[in-house]
Write a protein that holds these residues in place. Sequence first.
Motif, PDB file in Angstrom:
ATOM      1  N   GLY A  40      26.009  34.182  20.689  1.00  0.00           N
ATOM      2  CA  GLY A  40      26.042  34.271  19.230  1.00  0.00           C
ATOM      3  C   GLY A  40      24.960  35.188  18.693  1.00  0.00           C
ATOM      4  N   GLY A  41      24.551  34.937  17.488  1.00  0.00           N
ATOM      5  CA  GLY A  41      23.515  35.743  16.854  1.00  0.00           C
ATOM      6  C   GLY A  41      24.011  37.136  16.517  1.00  0.00           C
ATOM      7  N   ALA A  42      23.201  38.131  16.807  1.00  0.00           N
ATOM      8  CA  ALA A  42      23.513  39.516  16.450  1.00  0.00           C
ATOM      9  C   ALA A  42      24.563  40.145  17.356  1.00  0.00           C
ATOM     10  CB  ALA A  42      22.247  40.354  16.482  1.00  0.00           C
ATOM     11  N   LEU A  43      24.829  39.540  18.514  1.00  0.00           N
ATOM     12  CA  LEU A  43      25.744  40.143  19.483  1.00  0.00           C
ATOM     13  C   LEU A  43      26.877  39.205  19.900  1.00  0.00           C
ATOM     14  CD1 LEU A  43      23.043  41.741  21.813  1.00  0.00           C
ATOM     15  CD2 LEU A  43      24.440  42.931  20.115  1.00  0.00           C
ATOM     16  N   PRO A  44      27.575  38.570  18.982  1.00  0.00           N
ATOM     17  CA  PRO A  44      28.624  37.639  19.415  1.00  0.00           C
ATOM     18  C   PRO A  44      29.743  38.352  20.165  1.00  0.00           C
ATOM     19  CG  PRO A  44      28.815  38.075  17.077  1.00  0.00           C
ATOM     20  CD  PRO A  44      27.538  38.731  17.544  1.00  0.00           C
ATOM     21  N   GLY A  45      30.027  37.862  21.346  1.00  0.00           N
ATOM     22  CA  GLY A  45      31.116  38.432  22.134  1.00  0.00           C
ATOM     23  C   GLY A  45      30.819  39.785  22.741  1.00  0.00           C
ATOM     24  N   LYS A  46      29.587  40.264  22.676  1.00  0.00           N
ATOM     25  CA  LYS A  46      29.216  41.570  23.240  1.00  0.00           C
ATOM     26  C   LYS A  46      29.142  41.450  24.758  1.00  0.00           C
ATOM     27  CE  LYS A  46      27.019  45.641  23.511  1.00  0.00           C
ATOM     28  NZ  LYS A  46      27.778  46.652  24.141  1.00  0.00           N
ATOM     29  N   ALA A  47      30.026  42.185  25.459  1.00  0.00           N
ATOM     30  CA  ALA A  47      30.041  42.161  26.925  1.00  0.00           C
ATOM     31  C   ALA A  47      28.893  43.001  27.477  1.00  0.00           C
ATOM     32  CB  ALA A  47      31.372  42.693  27.443  1.00  0.00           C
ATOM     33  N   LEU A  48      28.227  42.465  28.493  1.00  0.00           N
ATOM     34  CA  LEU A  48      27.133  43.163  29.167  1.00  0.00           C
ATOM     35  C   LEU A  48      27.482  43.283  30.643  1.00  0.00           C
ATOM     36  CD1 LEU A  48      24.171  41.140  27.637  1.00  0.00           C
ATOM     37  CD2 LEU A  48      24.887  43.440  26.979  1.00  0.00           C
ATOM     38  N   ASP A  49      27.415  44.496  31.180  1.00  0.00           N
ATOM     39  CA  ASP A  49      27.621  44.653  32.615  1.00  0.00           C
ATOM     40  C   ASP A  49      26.480  43.979  33.357  1.00  0.00           C
ATOM     41  OD1 ASP A  49      29.975  46.102  32.320  1.00  0.00           O
ATOM     42  OD2 ASP A  49      28.920  48.020  32.203  1.00  0.00           O
ATOM     43  N   THR A  50      26.819  43.285  34.444  1.00  0.00           N
ATOM     44  CA  THR A  50      25.826  42.541  35.201  1.00  0.00           C
ATOM     45  C   THR A  50      26.255  42.445  36.651  1.00  0.00           C
ATOM     46  OG1 THR A  50      24.457  40.542  35.173  1.00  0.00           O
ATOM     47  CG2 THR A  50      26.824  40.249  34.774  1.00  0.00           C
ATOM     48  N   TRP A  51      25.454  41.805  37.454  1.00  0.00           N
ATOM     49  CA  TRP A  51      25.793  41.459  38.839  1.00  0.00           C
ATOM     50  C   TRP A  51      25.624  39.963  39.000  1.00  0.00           C
ATOM     51  CZ3 TRP A  51      26.865  43.874  43.703  1.00  0.00           C
ATOM     52  CH2 TRP A  51      27.305  45.201  43.556  1.00  0.00           C
ATOM     53  N   VAL A  52      26.567  39.356  39.713  1.00  0.00           N
ATOM     54  CA  VAL A  52      26.548  37.908  39.898  1.00  0.00           C
ATOM     55  C   VAL A  52      26.599  37.554  41.379  1.00  0.00           C
ATOM     56  CG1 VAL A  52      27.669  37.473  37.673  1.00  0.00           C
ATOM     57  CG2 VAL A  52      29.061  37.694  39.739  1.00  0.00           C
ATOM     58  N   VAL A  53      26.210  36.320  41.646  1.00  0.00           N
ATOM     59  CA  VAL A  53      26.393  35.727  42.969  1.00  0.00           C
ATOM     60  C   VAL A  53      27.449  34.642  42.800  1.00  0.00           C
ATOM     61  CG1 VAL A  53      25.326  34.449  44.861  1.00  0.00           C
ATOM     62  CG2 VAL A  53      24.025  36.218  43.650  1.00  0.00           C
ATOM     63  N   ARG A  54      28.476  34.683  43.643  1.00  0.00           N
ATOM     64  CA  ARG A  54      29.564  33.696  43.591  1.00  0.00           C
ATOM     65  C   ARG A  54      29.465  32.796  44.820  1.00  0.00           C
ATOM     66  NH1 ARG A  54      31.811  38.607  41.939  1.00  0.00           N
ATOM     67  NH2 ARG A  54      32.667  38.559  39.831  1.00  0.00           N
ATOM     68  N   VAL A  55      29.462  31.502  44.557  1.00  0.00           N
ATOM     69  CA  VAL A  55      29.347  30.504  45.625  1.00  0.00           C
ATOM     70  C   VAL A  55      30.648  29.707  45.663  1.00  0.00           C
ATOM     71  CG1 VAL A  55      28.059  28.508  46.465  1.00  0.00           C
ATOM     72  CG2 VAL A  55      26.854  30.348  45.242  1.00  0.00           C
ATOM     73  N   PRO A  56      31.407  29.802  46.771  1.00  0.00           N
ATOM     74  CA  PRO A  56      32.645  29.023  46.858  1.00  0.00           C
ATOM     75  C   PRO A  56      32.325  27.530  47.016  1.00  0.00           C
ATOM     76  CG  PRO A  56      32.253  30.195  48.911  1.00  0.00           C
ATOM     77  CD  PRO A  56      31.173  30.612  47.964  1.00  0.00           C
ATOM     78  N   CYS A  57      33.094  26.708  46.308  1.00  0.00           N
ATOM     79  CA  CYS A  57      32.889  25.256  46.353  1.00  0.00           C
ATOM     80  C   CYS A  57      34.238  24.560  46.415  1.00  0.00           C
ATOM     81  CB  CYS A  57      32.161  24.774  45.102  1.00  0.00           C
ATOM     82  SG  CYS A  57      30.557  25.493  44.818  1.00  0.00           S
ATOM     83  N   LYS A  58      34.319  23.508  47.222  1.00  0.00           N
ATOM     84  CA  LYS A  58      35.543  22.713  47.277  1.00  0.00           C
ATOM     85  C   LYS A  58      35.767  21.967  45.972  1.00  0.00           C
ATOM     86  CE  LYS A  58      35.380  22.050  52.247  1.00  0.00           C
ATOM     87  NZ  LYS A  58      35.105  21.118  53.322  1.00  0.00           N
TER      88      LYS A  58
END
Length: 109
Positions: A40-58
């Motif tokens: 929210g705030g000044a940037l609602p819904g503003k997409a930011l390029d990033t890098w994530v770590v994905r952990v598979p879970c049952k």
Amino acid sequence: VQMIEMSVDELEARALALKLRFEAAGVACVCGPDQGFAGGGALPGKALDTWVVRVPCKSVNRVARALRLGDPSVVARVAGNMLVLDSRTVFDRQLDALVQRVAFTVSNG
């Protein structure tokens, strides 16, 4: 440097380093590019390029809930059967606690 100002290259390096820490703790994971949102705030819904770590879970929803309610609290996104952790949202001083909490919760979840 404020986290919102981090470059994609910096975020990639952070995600790769976090991936290695997770793997050293016995947590299987993958990392890659993604998009986060400033909220929210000044940037609602503003997409930011990033890098994530994905952990598979049952039982990803149960793991995500346990992480949110634990101490320290860890807030992650859920996508499919993956716990998604954005490298932009973790301070360096929080990395050890993050890895310990995720490793414990994934192995017990």
